[in-house]
Design a protein around this motif. Structure first.
Motif, PDB file in Angstrom:
ATOM      1  N   PHE A 182      -6.623  -3.844   0.891  1.00 58.09           N
ATOM      2  CA  PHE A 182      -5.633  -4.794   1.410  1.00 58.09           C
ATOM      3  C   PHE A 182      -4.307  -4.094   1.671  1.00 58.09           C
ATOM      4  N   ALA A 183      -3.865  -3.296   0.707  1.00 60.90           N
ATOM      5  CA  ALA A 183      -2.593  -2.575   0.869  1.00 60.90           C
ATOM      6  C   ALA A 183      -2.685  -1.571   2.019  1.00 60.90           C
ATOM      7  N   ASP A 184      -3.807  -0.861   2.106  1.00 64.62           N
ATOM      8  CA  ASP A 184      -3.982   0.124   3.166  1.00 64.62           C
ATOM      9  C   ASP A 184      -4.039  -0.516   4.546  1.00 64.62           C
ATOM     10  N   ALA A 185      -4.364  -1.815   4.595  1.00 68.57           N
ATOM     11  CA  ALA A 185      -4.430  -2.517   5.874  1.00 68.57           C
ATOM     12  C   ALA A 185      -3.057  -2.915   6.398  1.00 68.57           C
ATOM     13  N   SER A 186      -2.008  -2.664   5.609  1.00 66.25           N
ATOM     14  CA  SER A 186      -0.650  -2.976   6.073  1.00 66.25           C
ATOM     15  C   SER A 186      -0.351  -2.159   7.328  1.00 66.25           C
ATOM     16  N   PRO A 187       0.095  -2.789   8.393  1.00 65.43           N
ATOM     17  CA  PRO A 187       0.292  -2.072   9.659  1.00 65.43           C
ATOM     18  C   PRO A 187       1.583  -1.252   9.665  1.00 65.43           C
ATOM     19  N   LYS A 188       1.705  -0.374  10.622  1.00 62.64           N
ATOM     20  CA  LYS A 188       2.962   0.351  10.805  1.00 62.64           C
ATOM     21  C   LYS A 188       4.067  -0.655  11.105  1.00 62.64           C
ATOM     22  N   SER A 189       5.206  -0.443  10.471  1.00 56.24           N
ATOM     23  CA  SER A 189       6.355  -1.361  10.514  1.00 56.24           C
ATOM     24  C   SER A 189       6.097  -2.627   9.705  1.00 56.24           C
ATOM     25  N   GLY A 190       4.991  -2.643   8.960  1.00 54.95           N
ATOM     26  CA  GLY A 190       4.705  -3.774   8.098  1.00 54.95           C
ATOM     27  C   GLY A 190       5.378  -3.635   6.741  1.00 54.95           C
ATOM     28  N   THR A 191       5.203  -4.662   5.893  1.00 53.05           N
ATOM     29  CA  THR A 191       5.834  -4.693   4.574  1.00 53.05           C
ATOM     30  C   THR A 191       4.797  -5.016   3.519  1.00 53.05           C
ATOM     31  N   LEU A 192       4.842  -4.269   2.413  1.00 51.91           N
ATOM     32  CA  LEU A 192       3.976  -4.538   1.265  1.00 51.91           C
ATOM     33  C   LEU A 192       4.870  -4.780   0.050  1.00 51.91           C
ATOM     34  N   ILE A 193       4.760  -5.951  -0.531  1.00 51.81           N
ATOM     35  CA  ILE A 193       5.567  -6.358  -1.683  1.00 51.81           C
ATOM     36  C   ILE A 193       4.638  -6.442  -2.889  1.00 51.81           C
ATOM     37  N   TYR A 194       5.079  -5.944  -4.039  1.00 55.31           N
ATOM     38  CA  TYR A 194       4.192  -5.919  -5.212  1.00 55.31           C
ATOM     39  C   TYR A 194       4.992  -6.102  -6.501  1.00 55.31           C
ATOM     40  N   CYS A 195       4.319  -6.623  -7.526  1.00 56.97           N
ATOM     41  CA  CYS A 195       4.953  -6.795  -8.827  1.00 56.97           C
ATOM     42  C   CYS A 195       4.909  -5.468  -9.571  1.00 56.97           C
ATOM     43  N   GLU A 196       6.076  -4.885  -9.805  1.00 58.40           N
ATOM     44  CA  GLU A 196       6.113  -3.573 -10.445  1.00 58.40           C
ATOM     45  C   GLU A 196       6.023  -3.663 -11.971  1.00 58.40           C
ATOM     46  N   GLU A 197       5.817  -4.884 -12.504  1.00 60.74           N
ATOM     47  CA  GLU A 197       5.541  -5.031 -13.930  1.00 60.74           C
ATOM     48  C   GLU A 197       4.037  -5.160 -14.192  1.00 60.74           C
ATOM     49  N   PRO A 254       0.673  -3.098 -13.981  1.00 61.64           N
ATOM     50  CA  PRO A 254       0.316  -1.677 -13.847  1.00 61.64           C
ATOM     51  C   PRO A 254      -0.529  -1.368 -12.619  1.00 61.64           C
ATOM     52  N   MET A 255      -1.572  -2.156 -12.373  1.00 66.08           N
ATOM     53  CA  MET A 255      -2.461  -1.839 -11.261  1.00 66.08           C
ATOM     54  C   MET A 255      -1.819  -2.159  -9.921  1.00 66.08           C
ATOM     55  N   ALA A 256      -1.054  -3.251  -9.839  1.00 65.94           N
ATOM     56  CA  ALA A 256      -0.346  -3.576  -8.603  1.00 65.94           C
ATOM     57  C   ALA A 256       0.650  -2.475  -8.258  1.00 65.94           C
ATOM     58  N   THR A 257       1.253  -1.887  -9.291  1.00 65.65           N
ATOM     59  CA  THR A 257       2.222  -0.812  -9.075  1.00 65.65           C
ATOM     60  C   THR A 257       1.537   0.455  -8.565  1.00 65.65           C
ATOM     61  N   VAL A 258       0.402   0.794  -9.142  1.00 63.50           N
ATOM     62  CA  VAL A 258      -0.349   1.968  -8.672  1.00 63.50           C
ATOM     63  C   VAL A 258      -0.685   1.807  -7.192  1.00 63.50           C
ATOM     64  N   ILE A 259      -1.145   0.605  -6.832  1.00 66.63           N
ATOM     65  CA  ILE A 259      -1.538   0.349  -5.443  1.00 66.63           C
ATOM     66  C   ILE A 259      -0.318   0.232  -4.534  1.00 66.63           C
ATOM     67  N   GLY A 260       0.671  -0.530  -4.969  1.00 67.52           N
ATOM     68  CA  GLY A 260       1.814  -0.834  -4.112  1.00 67.52           C
ATOM     69  C   GLY A 260       2.756   0.329  -3.884  1.00 67.52           C
ATOM     70  N   SER A 261       2.857   1.213  -4.855  1.00 65.70           N
ATOM     71  CA  SER A 261       3.816   2.324  -4.738  1.00 65.70           C
ATOM     72  C   SER A 261       3.235   3.534  -4.012  1.00 65.70           C
ATOM     73  N   LYS A 262       1.959   3.494  -3.668  1.00 68.58           N
ATOM     74  CA  LYS A 262       1.346   4.596  -2.920  1.00 68.58           C
ATOM     75  C   LYS A 262       1.997   4.704  -1.547  1.00 68.58           C
ATOM     76  N   GLU A 263       2.326   5.912  -1.140  1.00 67.47           N
ATOM     77  CA  GLU A 263       3.026   6.103   0.127  1.00 67.47           C
ATOM     78  C   GLU A 263       2.087   5.821   1.299  1.00 67.47           C
ATOM     79  N   ARG A 264       2.566   4.991   2.208  1.00 65.55           N
ATOM     80  CA  ARG A 264       1.819   4.675   3.418  1.00 65.55           C
ATOM     81  C   ARG A 264       2.757   4.831   4.608  1.00 65.55           C
ATOM     82  N   ALA A 265       2.308   5.531   5.623  1.00 64.00           N
ATOM     83  CA  ALA A 265       3.172   5.873   6.752  1.00 64.00           C
ATOM     84  C   ALA A 265       3.745   4.631   7.417  1.00 64.00           C
TER      85      ALA A 265
END
Length: 455
Positions: A212-227, A229-240
């Motif tokens: 789901f996170a990887d499907a975020s398009p270019k110029s898109g936005t991914l918002i995640y709960c940084e409290e 642990p797993m959402a943070t691992v996924i959400g903080s991964k760098e995506r172009a």
């Protein structure tokens, strides 16, 4: 093509989200038909109101004709459904719910809220705030919200807010629903293993959110709960060229059983409570900022949000006792919900009742995931119906299996609803709260009558 010439048939029209889509398309002028082998309230009354209730229950392949523009297949149907087989034979276009919703929203900005918990509340907050300021928007959400008759709306609005479920799209498509929407703005509230019947390992379950996170398009936005642990691992991964935004629990304090948000020098009373809901509030705020709602506007609107149906919903409240019901069923939800009620009323004892109703919760191997989740309750009660286990074709479980899974030999386990109610009636309810958690119905328990049973 003129809307009036669009003929759509729903297989399993009585589903909680399916009947809402049927009504939304009916309001657009589409010709709607449908079938189901069982339709319960409130779906039944709502379909009847709009003249969409099937004349009789059951499946009828004769309803599937070559003049249909589309067939929408609900999860309640099986792969060998006679109407589905007929639609395939005729070569008709068959959509899952998420596929058709995407078809209706290709020209809109799509906001998709995902997560193992909190997605319904976050989606509900967003659409409440947008409605508060008379913004034009469409939506699809899985729970009833005050002020909205139906939970799907389709119009010419420029944006649609969608609750994105990780469960299968349809009986013939095992793609998670949230991958079908092709979001521009995506949110992940948290990731905690669930749906063991579909995702037999935690790794496979988590992988869906990564997709789901990887499907975020270019110029898109991914918002995640940084409290989380797993959402943070996924959400903080760098995506172009994807903007990542983390959020935390909103600053707050509790006073006389009311939660107040702190915003600058202001203290803003709200009707929600619990850490997860305070995370949900901040998640919704971040989404709304991206679609044109300022922080000042958000704090004005959030005060009147009543909450989504069955999400920490009050059945009764008095000076020294409250009855609260919640949709919690997965381990992370059960732990968070019991903690939330205990923290909101620290001076009161808590009797927490959980119905095991889902495939995962009634699976003997999965029960250990519930270890310690009821530790915040002064009195913990588990109810399960052996008939439900048989209906789901699962191996039988015993009361000892449940006690072992919850890691609590003193937990009160019942497989008869009347015995559970007798136990509750024997309690002294002075300065004591009752929390009822289930994705089911506690064997069709009338919650409105529950207060009188406990007096």
């Amino acid at each position: 093509m003129d809307n009036n010439s669009q003929k759509i048939h729903f297989i399993a029209i009585g589903g909680s989200i399916m009947h809402n889509l049927a009504i939304a398309l009916h309001k657009k002028g589409y010709q709607i038909s449908g079938s189901d082998d069982e339709i319960f309230e409130p779906s039944k009354s709502k379909l009847e109101k709009y003249g969409l209730l099937p004349r009789e229950e059951g499946w009828n392949p004769d309803k599937i004709t070559t003049d249909l523009n589309a067939v929408i297949l609900g999860m309640h149907a099986r792969k060998d459904n006679p109407e589905l087989l007929r639609a395939k034979e005729l070569g008709l276009k068959i959509y899952s719910f998420p596929e058709y919703l995407y078809e209706q929203s290709q020209d809109k900005q799509r906001v998709v809220i995902a997560g193992s918990h909190g997605k319904t509340t976050i989606t509900s907050i967003i659409i409440h705030v947008l409605k508060f300021f008379n913004r034009k928007f469409d939506f699809a959400v899985g729970a009833q919200i005050e002020g909205f008759e139906t939970m799907v709306q389709l119009s010419d609005a420029p944006v649609i807010i969608i609750e994105g479920d990780e469960y299968l799209s349809s009986p013939i498509d095992d793609t998670p629903k949230f991958l079908k929407y092709h979001h521009h703005i995506g949110l992940i509230s948290g990731v905690a293993w669930d749906h063991i019947n579909v995702f037999p390992s935690e790794e496979k379950y988590v992988r869906q959110f990564d997709k789901f996170a990887d499907a975020s398009p270019k110029s898109g936005t991914l918002i995640y709960c940084e409290e989380d642990p797993m959402a943070t691992v996924i959400g903080s991964k760098e995506r172009a060229d994807v903007l990542s935004i983390g959020y935390k629990t909103h600053p707050h304090f509790i006073e006389n059983g009311t939660t107040l948000l702190t915003y600058g020098n202001e203290n803003i009373p709200i009707k929600l409570f619990g850490k997860h809901n305070l995370q949900n509030i901040n998640g919704a705020k971040e989404v709304l900022k991206k679609i044109g709602i300022s922080e000042d506007q958000f704090y004005l609107a959030i005060q009147s949000f009543q909450g989504a149906s069955k999400r920490l919903e009050y059945v009764k409240e008095s000076e020294n006792m409250a009855i609260i019901k919640d949709y919690a069923h997965a381990p992370s939800k059960v732990g968070a919900t019991t903690l939330a009620v205990k923290e909101q009323y620290p001076e009161r004892d808590l009797v927490a009742c959980l119905e095991l109703h889902t495939f995962s919760s009634l699976n003997k191997e999965f029960l250990k995931e519930y270890s310690g989740t009821m530790k915040c309750a002064n009195v913990a009660v588990i109810y399960y119906n052996p008939a439900t286990i048989a209906h789901k074709r699962l191996d039988p479980i015993s009361k000892d299996d449940i006690k072992k899974g919850f890691n609590d030999p003193d937990i009160n386990v019942f497989d008869d609803i009347n015995e559970m109610l007798d136990f509750l009636q024997q309690q002294d309810w002075t300065d004591k709260n009752l929390l009822m958690m289930s994705s089911g119905t506690f064997n069709d328990l009338d919650f409105e009558k529950l207060p009188s049973l406990l007096n």
